[in-house]
Design a protein around this motif. Structure first.
Motif, PDB file in Angstrom:
ATOM      1  N   PRO A 279      50.616  20.118  82.649  1.00  0.00           N
ATOM      2  CA  PRO A 279      49.437  20.830  82.114  1.00  0.00           C
ATOM      3  C   PRO A 279      49.268  20.596  80.614  1.00  0.00           C
ATOM      4  CG  PRO A 279      50.812  22.293  83.458  1.00  0.00           C
ATOM      5  CD  PRO A 279      51.610  21.042  83.242  1.00  0.00           C
ATOM      6  N   ASP A 280      48.006  20.644  80.153  1.00  0.00           N
ATOM      7  CA  ASP A 280      47.732  20.500  78.721  1.00  0.00           C
ATOM      8  C   ASP A 280      48.390  21.621  77.933  1.00  0.00           C
ATOM      9  OD1 ASP A 280      46.187  18.261  79.179  1.00  0.00           O
ATOM     10  OD2 ASP A 280      44.307  19.381  79.287  1.00  0.00           O
ATOM     11  N   THR A 281      48.295  22.844  78.452  1.00  0.00           N
ATOM     12  CA  THR A 281      48.825  24.017  77.762  1.00  0.00           C
ATOM     13  C   THR A 281      49.608  24.872  78.749  1.00  0.00           C
ATOM     14  OG1 THR A 281      46.920  24.055  76.273  1.00  0.00           O
ATOM     15  CG2 THR A 281      48.250  26.064  76.394  1.00  0.00           C
ATOM     16  N   ILE A 282      50.758  25.349  78.306  1.00  0.00           N
ATOM     17  CA  ILE A 282      51.574  26.260  79.105  1.00  0.00           C
ATOM     18  C   ILE A 282      51.844  27.490  78.259  1.00  0.00           C
ATOM     19  CG2 ILE A 282      53.770  26.617  80.299  1.00  0.00           C
ATOM     20  CD1 ILE A 282      53.920  23.610  80.725  1.00  0.00           C
ATOM     21  N   ALA A 283      51.507  28.651  78.798  1.00  0.00           N
ATOM     22  CA  ALA A 283      51.767  29.906  78.087  1.00  0.00           C
ATOM     23  C   ALA A 283      52.679  30.777  78.930  1.00  0.00           C
ATOM     24  CB  ALA A 283      50.467  30.647  77.805  1.00  0.00           C
ATOM     25  N   ALA A 284      53.662  31.383  78.304  1.00  0.00           N
ATOM     26  CA  ALA A 284      54.556  32.318  78.977  1.00  0.00           C
ATOM     27  C   ALA A 284      54.406  33.684  78.333  1.00  0.00           C
ATOM     28  CB  ALA A 284      56.003  31.854  78.874  1.00  0.00           C
ATOM     29  N   GLY A 285      54.556  34.713  79.129  1.00  0.00           N
ATOM     30  CA  GLY A 285      54.424  36.057  78.595  1.00  0.00           C
ATOM     31  C   GLY A 285      55.275  37.046  79.343  1.00  0.00           C
ATOM     32  N   ALA A 286      55.396  38.224  78.770  1.00  0.00           N
ATOM     33  CA  ALA A 286      56.197  39.283  79.378  1.00  0.00           C
ATOM     34  C   ALA A 286      55.503  40.616  79.163  1.00  0.00           C
ATOM     35  CB  ALA A 286      57.594  39.319  78.752  1.00  0.00           C
ATOM     36  N   VAL A 287      55.612  41.490  80.180  1.00  0.00           N
ATOM     37  CA  VAL A 287      55.050  42.824  80.060  1.00  0.00           C
ATOM     38  C   VAL A 287      55.958  43.797  80.799  1.00  0.00           C
ATOM     39  CG1 VAL A 287      53.527  42.441  82.047  1.00  0.00           C
ATOM     40  CG2 VAL A 287      53.019  44.287  80.437  1.00  0.00           C
ATOM     41  N   SER A 288      56.244  44.919  80.168  1.00  0.00           N
ATOM     42  CA  SER A 288      57.116  45.935  80.756  1.00  0.00           C
ATOM     43  C   SER A 288      56.286  47.032  81.416  1.00  0.00           C
ATOM     44  CB  SER A 288      58.014  46.552  79.673  1.00  0.00           C
ATOM     45  OG  SER A 288      58.868  45.571  79.116  1.00  0.00           O
ATOM     46  N   PHE A 289      56.865  47.651  82.444  1.00  0.00           N
ATOM     47  CA  PHE A 289      56.197  48.709  83.197  1.00  0.00           C
ATOM     48  C   PHE A 289      57.115  49.924  83.289  1.00  0.00           C
ATOM     49  CE2 PHE A 289      54.030  44.900  84.412  1.00  0.00           C
ATOM     50  CZ  PHE A 289      52.734  45.278  84.733  1.00  0.00           C
ATOM     51  N   GLU A 290      56.504  51.057  83.534  1.00  0.00           N
ATOM     52  CA  GLU A 290      57.302  52.263  83.710  1.00  0.00           C
ATOM     53  C   GLU A 290      58.016  52.267  85.055  1.00  0.00           C
ATOM     54  OE1 GLU A 290      54.844  55.651  83.181  1.00  0.00           O
ATOM     55  OE2 GLU A 290      54.331  55.187  81.095  1.00  0.00           O
ATOM     56  N   THR A 291      57.381  51.683  86.078  1.00  0.00           N
ATOM     57  CA  THR A 291      57.950  51.701  87.418  1.00  0.00           C
ATOM     58  C   THR A 291      57.841  50.332  88.070  1.00  0.00           C
ATOM     59  OG1 THR A 291      55.858  52.271  88.521  1.00  0.00           O
ATOM     60  CG2 THR A 291      57.232  54.105  87.711  1.00  0.00           C
ATOM     61  N   VAL A 292      58.727  50.076  89.039  1.00  0.00           N
ATOM     62  CA  VAL A 292      58.645  48.859  89.845  1.00  0.00           C
ATOM     63  C   VAL A 292      57.330  48.833  90.618  1.00  0.00           C
ATOM     64  CG1 VAL A 292      59.580  47.787  91.941  1.00  0.00           C
ATOM     65  CG2 VAL A 292      61.101  48.369  90.056  1.00  0.00           C
ATOM     66  N   HIS A 293      56.923  50.009  91.106  1.00  0.00           N
ATOM     67  CA  HIS A 293      55.687  50.088  91.878  1.00  0.00           C
ATOM     68  C   HIS A 293      54.494  49.614  91.050  1.00  0.00           C
ATOM     69  CE1 HIS A 293      52.361  51.824  94.240  1.00  0.00           C
ATOM     70  NE2 HIS A 293      53.201  51.761  95.261  1.00  0.00           N
ATOM     71  N   GLY A 294      54.421  50.021  89.780  1.00  0.00           N
ATOM     72  CA  GLY A 294      53.334  49.578  88.924  1.00  0.00           C
ATOM     73  C   GLY A 294      53.352  48.082  88.690  1.00  0.00           C
ATOM     74  N   ALA A 295      54.544  47.515  88.483  1.00  0.00           N
ATOM     75  CA  ALA A 295      54.663  46.070  88.280  1.00  0.00           C
ATOM     76  C   ALA A 295      54.192  45.318  89.519  1.00  0.00           C
ATOM     77  CB  ALA A 295      56.111  45.712  87.954  1.00  0.00           C
ATOM     78  N   CYS A 296      54.605  45.794  90.699  1.00  0.00           N
ATOM     79  CA  CYS A 296      54.207  45.131  91.941  1.00  0.00           C
ATOM     80  C   CYS A 296      52.703  45.237  92.167  1.00  0.00           C
ATOM     81  CB  CYS A 296      54.965  45.718  93.123  1.00  0.00           C
ATOM     82  SG  CYS A 296      56.730  45.320  93.130  1.00  0.00           S
TER      83      CYS A 296
END
Length: 474
Positions: free
Chosen positions: A228-245
């Motif tokens: 790919p021309d551009t690759i971006a990685a990121g991270a985000v935290s959640f209060e619960t596993v359910h919210g992340a899912c």
């Protein structure tokens, strides 16, 4: 202490084994190795399944070597077990009936790259990292990334996938054709380089995922992708596993073309922080990666950030700097070692197991699994390729503590039953091998097992190819 396996096929007659070893020694010289240490290295060396070494190891260098091993072993009724890098997790490389392990690491040549057609032809011992190094200058890459630097032959044999599967699919989607050594030493060609075909039975995908039980892969033709021309990685935290899912589910349903989307529960984030020297909030975390043009990547990242916020996520930070992306993904790939470091000791074992469910049931499955761990007082951080509903538990137990081991066995059994009850599978990518044979009947039914046994008997009437794997005894 290791988990014992009950499906142990009979060993060959001692005279037959001695004859096979004598013929192999005459053919291969010092490329036949019978030392105890090397034989044990070619038995199961990960998780809890007991090591069952072969009687000898042949270091193959070309297809003719595989053919000759198979012919000699077939004449004497001696099992043959293919070995790539030994990273499989369900006992696929064990030799429960003894026999000869064919080590394919020296069959590591890239035979042809067809950049204009986005495919290449390789030997089975080529590893994914070596292949991508070879391809880099041509602007191409092979996207399937199971974490370990596995061989491509082994990845095809176990139908591997990994962190990029949500966008690029699994080995099932990446293999165009194979050459396979059959039970009489002759070669089966399963397909061509054409991107599609309606010619006959789909033999390619019969052997992809067969774990060496139907023949031995000697050559692969696989799909490639443009870097790919551009690759971006990121991270985000959640209060619960359910919210992340829930954020994962919404991202997939709204069509954001995520390349990677990985879940780490709070226990796994804590382990990664300690092992990889990170400072992430020790709550459920999603790691993301987006591929495309600079504008596309920015749009995708912004869209996901809004979804994450709606699902209780914190600030979504992302970067296109290679060094920052590498640090994040290296921590993810080191998850097993980070878990192992949580509880050091000679008797402490870590077993990595996986299940896969429809993504609409992912939040429920992960949440119920965490509740089970609390009830059973067990340590098992969770990571997952959650874009396709697949997650892994790294269960830590003292193998000298019978009560803790019993709770561990109960946990793993309940994990599989839970996934199957949610219309999922006992394994998304680790395969069946020895460890998960007992779950196939409940998942597929006795008729499917009978069909598998019929295929096995038709293609391997002597049962010499990796016996005791996948299909349980009737």
């Amino acid at each position: 202490m290791g988990t014992s396996i009950t499906n142990n096929p009979p060993r060959p007659e001692p005279k037959a084994l001695a004859s096979a070893l004598e013929q192999l020694a005459a053919r291969f010289g010092n490329r036949l190795i019978t030392s105890q240490a090397v034989r044990e290295q070619h038995g199961h060396t990960t998780t809890w399944i007991v090591n069952q070494p072969p009687d000898g190891v042949v270091m193959a260098q070309e297809t003719a070597d595989i053919q000759d091993v198979v012919r000699i072993c077939a004449r004497n009724g001696v099992p043959v077990i293919p070995f790539g890098t030994g990273t499989s997790l369900e006992g696929q490389v064990n030799a429960p009936a003894g026999g000869i392990s064919i080590d394919l690491r020296d069959m590591n040549k890239v035979l042809a790259v067809h950049a204009e057609d986005l495919d290449c032809v390789i030997q089975p011992g080529v590893t994914r990292k070596a292949l991508n190094e070879h391809l880099r200058d041509q602007g191409l890459f092979f996207p399937i990334d199971p974490g370990a630097d596995a061989s491509l032959g082994g990845m095809a044999s176990t139908r591997a996938s990994g962190t990029n599967a949500v966008r690029y699919g699994t080995m099932r989607d990446s293999v165009l054709a194979l050459k396979v050594v059959r039970g009489d030493g002759e070669i089966i060609t399963t397909g061509t380089r054409a991107k599609k075909s309606s010619a006959g039975y789909d033999l390619t995908h019969l052997f992809v995922g067969a774990e060496g039980t139907l023949g031995i892969i000697s050559e692969l033709t696989i799909r490639l992708r443009g870097i790919p021309d551009t690759i971006a990685a990121g991270a985000v935290s959640f209060e619960t596993v359910h919210g992340a899912c829930q954020a994962v589910i919404l991202a997939i349903q709204t069509g954001i073309p995520v390349a990677r989307i990985e879940l780490l529960n709070a226990a796994q984030v804590k382990a990664c922080n300690a092992y990889s020297k990170l400072t992430l909030p020790e709550t459920p975390l999603l790691l993301m990666e987006f591929h495309g043009s600079e504008i596309e990547v920015a749009e995708q990242s912004k869209a996901f950030g809004e979804i994450a916020k709606d699902c209780g996520g914190g600030d979504f930070s992302w970067t296109t700097k290679p060094e920052d992306r590498t640090k994040l993904w290296q921590a993810r790939h080191d998850a097993y070692w980070s878990v192992k470091a949580l509880r050091p000791g000679d008797s402490i074992g870590v077993v990595a197991t996986d299940v896969c469910v429809p993504i609409s049931r992912l939040a429920d499955c992960v949440s119920e699994t965490e509740e089970d761990l609390k009830r059973l007082n067990l340590l098992s951080p969770i990571v997952g390729h959650v874009g396709d509903g697949n997650f892994h538990c790294s269960l830590v137990c003292d193998t000298n503590d019978a009560a803790e081991m019993a709770r561990g066995e109960e946990f793993m059994h309940r994990l599989v039953e839970r996934a199957q009850a949610m219309d999922g599978t006992c394994t998304g990518e680790h395969g069946i091998g020895q460890g998960k044979q007992k779950y196939l009947k409940a998942e597929l039914g006795p008729e499917a097992l009978d069909a598998m046994r019929a295929l096995k008997k038709a293609l391997d009437p002597q049962n010499i190819f990796n016996p005791g794997k996948i299909v349980p005894e009737a």
